[in-house]
Design a protein around this motif. Sequence first.
Motif: not given
Lengths: 164, 793
Positions: B225, B227-228, B471, B481, B483, B485, B503, B536, B542-543, B631
């Motif tokens: 992940n 972006h996280i 979310s 966060g 969730l 996408e 993703t 990124t 995205g998650w 979402d």
Amino acid sequence: MKRAVKVTVNGKAYAHEVEPRLLLVHYIRDMLGLTGTHVGCDTSNCGACTILINGRAVKSCTLLAVQAEGASIQTVEGLATDGKLHPIQEGFWEEHGLQCGFCTPGMMLTAVDLLQRNPDPTEEQIRMGIEGNLCRCTGYQHIVNSIQHAARKMRGAAGRATPR
Amino acid sequence: MAVSKLFGAKIKRREDPRLITGRATYTDDMQISGLAYAEIVRSPHAHARIKRIDVEAARRQPGVVAVFTGKDLQGVINPIPTAWLIPNADLKTPPHPALAVDTVRYVGDGVAVVVAEDRYAARDAAAQVRVDYEILPAVVDQQQAMAAGAPLLHADVPNNQAFKWALGNGEATAAAFKEAARDGVVIAQRFLNQRLIPNAMETRSVVARYNSGSGDLTVWYTTQNPHIARFLMSVVTGLPEHKIRIVAPEVGGGFGSKIPFYADEAIVVFCARKTGRPVKWTEDRRENYLTTIHGRDHITDLEVAARRDGTITALRGKTWANLGAYLSTAGPGIPTILHGLMLTGCYTIPNLDYVVYGVFTNTTPVDAYRGAGRPEATYLIERIVDLVAAKLTLDPADVRRKNFIPPDKFPYTSAEGLAYDSGNYGPALDKALAAVDYRRLREEQKRGPRNGKLLGIGLSTYVEICGLGPSSVVGSTGFQGGLWESAVVRLHPTAKATVFTGTSPHGQGEETTFAQVVADELGLPIDDIEVVHGDTAAVPMGWGTYGSRTTVVGGAAIVLAARRVREKAAKIAAHLLEAAEKDIVFDQGRFYVRGSPDKAKTIQEVTLQAYLAWNLPPGVEPALEASAFYDPTNFTFPFGSHVAVVEVDAETGQVALKRYVAIDDCGRVINPLIVDGQVHGGLVQGIAQALYEGAAYGRDGQLITGTMADYAVPKAHMFPTFETGRTETPSPHNPLGVKGVGETGTIASTPAVVNAVADALRSYGITTHLDMPLTPERAWNAIHGQRREVKAR
């Protein structure tokens, strides 16, 4: 003190001065830049580093580079010839024999060795034959199918299709 | 709409050519000029005070660039946070320094880092770092850790209790148990869900490069992940998020172990900034076993109340979840939200009273491992349903049918409060039983052991929660966060398409399945579509990939973006055809006026016109691309029935898995070849928990199963050929009708196999519950402890 080592890898001759302690897998990856051979463990269990030395499958993390002196080595980068995939590569692609792909080079080279020794293995012989190679993604079933696919193809190409 | 051509097609994966030719680039394959290598010095003790660290000898080693300790990082690198702050649980979040300063809390806790010119020099120098430790008593068992007088890991965490999380209705449950004690049955059993080590074949690796001129940080690393990772990297390093680029190159498996933000990536970034060199760090396998997260590790006391006809009326229990020494990124959410909320499984069990204690111990942190909480829940419910059947001498298939949520009750609100989207559990069970010829097997079993082999048949009828997730709902569970996408579908002037997804697949095959979806939506040849992920700098927020969400949530975003592209293309086509938009038909890449299919504009012609912009309809902007942020309105709930057939050798205790049938329902299937692959891989991990795998610690906190030679990662010959099949119950709220299949095999198979072994032993009069893994030793002791002679037939 460095030592000289000369090897042939995928048909190309190399000569280097290396530390005697340098592992063959690090020589292949870091000095030759052939990063298709992977390192997955430090105990020779996983088989991700499997290559062919003089035609036989060997885990390249268990050898020092200097021990390969004079050897003819084949890595995954040397499997396809003239842009044409090797039957084992075709098998893995056709039968979805890989997911993350990390174990795949070692798994394919082990399979090549297996099929050289036994061109028509049973499922059980394949499962036993790849026991030195671990895969965490596929559950092995599609790998078995891939090797069977390659076996059929290689027997056909060799012009001695044995009835099953 | 175009007739679907590729949705459902068994096509070869498009990611494979680079992987089978050795041309893929995993993180450790990266070479950058000026690259230096980091080696992290780790504690050999499970619990100790650091008295002194002497790095001078290490600094003098040849090839050493720099050596840093925890003190150097203080004030520069913030503590490593957890991202799942579960509410109403008195959650404690003690600080987790990237490198320990005063105290080490598990074997593998980092204390210093060496940067050198190559990996051998770095390791040589690391061996010269001298650390004086004052060894403290350690605790590894979560119940012992909560006992009075146990060593305390963190100053402000009494009893090592990280949280206490409760669910259900105590009073109603107590009443149901009272009634069952009077007129029905009550069964109590302790279940252990042993600790597992994920064992992605590629270990973790990080390459960090910092440009002090521009202030840009680029980190290539093994993450599920990116972006996280960027978000948390910003929090931990204090660097602004827009100056951080995270790239997940080829990633060699994750299974949850590459979700967390680890101390190591922050340490490597620190080294890159301090030395001005790009720095690479790759863990070896022993380091991976010590420092990459582990999974499971629950102790559960569970009780069930049932009527004499097999109707289950209540569950009551307590779980002690071992969290390790620090809270990992999703650590607190796994044994609570993703576990407790699925306890009643696919059954109409009205009453529930459940408590989960999260506990700190001197062990490797525990986080999401394939299935993440749901395998533990499924194991409990599927084992205890079998115990109910055994106690009442009912067939376990009949007890399941009796308690199944009926198909006309969906959407169904469970006792835990989740709304199961769709389900039809009976047909999957019927199909699985027919596949093994269940009646014949039961008759065979009645005839007794053959050649000393005890036949056992085990069922598992599971449902799981995935497609994470809406979310607002995950926010209410404390997840820090959303969730949803993201997706971008961009057509280039020549009508080749680049599809961006937030993703980050790493083996699951979405470069293929997403291209199948877009090919159908836009009528493009699949070879004209490229799916891009994991960077990124290229992909919108995205998650990531975990929780069987990639196709469900990411795929939905892609289909929505593709449809927006098609709508815009239709407007342009209508203008070019001098027709009203409502009269335009789109079929397999061609736009035409209804009734005049011969006079068409192809998607390729329309795309070129969109870019030339010489003749666009009024109000339509040039170019042809669209984005979507999807979402989901709910989670998805795949389900199915698995049957394991085993033979237990009464002489040796060896369990042989003879057959395994998996009937799964993951909604609509985009690529059956890939779905089968996901199922197979999941099965092996779940079956291995039942029979082979288990992490073991010594009482001093040393990991006994510390190498691949000691931990049983299973091999090909340990499994039969799996027999897979499907039923199809689409998710009603997902635009693709898909449900997710990445974890079903792992979730379902563990109890199926354990139930089969228990069934074999029960047929022989042995009713003791055995804990996993069901090694020959455990089965042999159960058999021979009861001193029975096996009669040959």
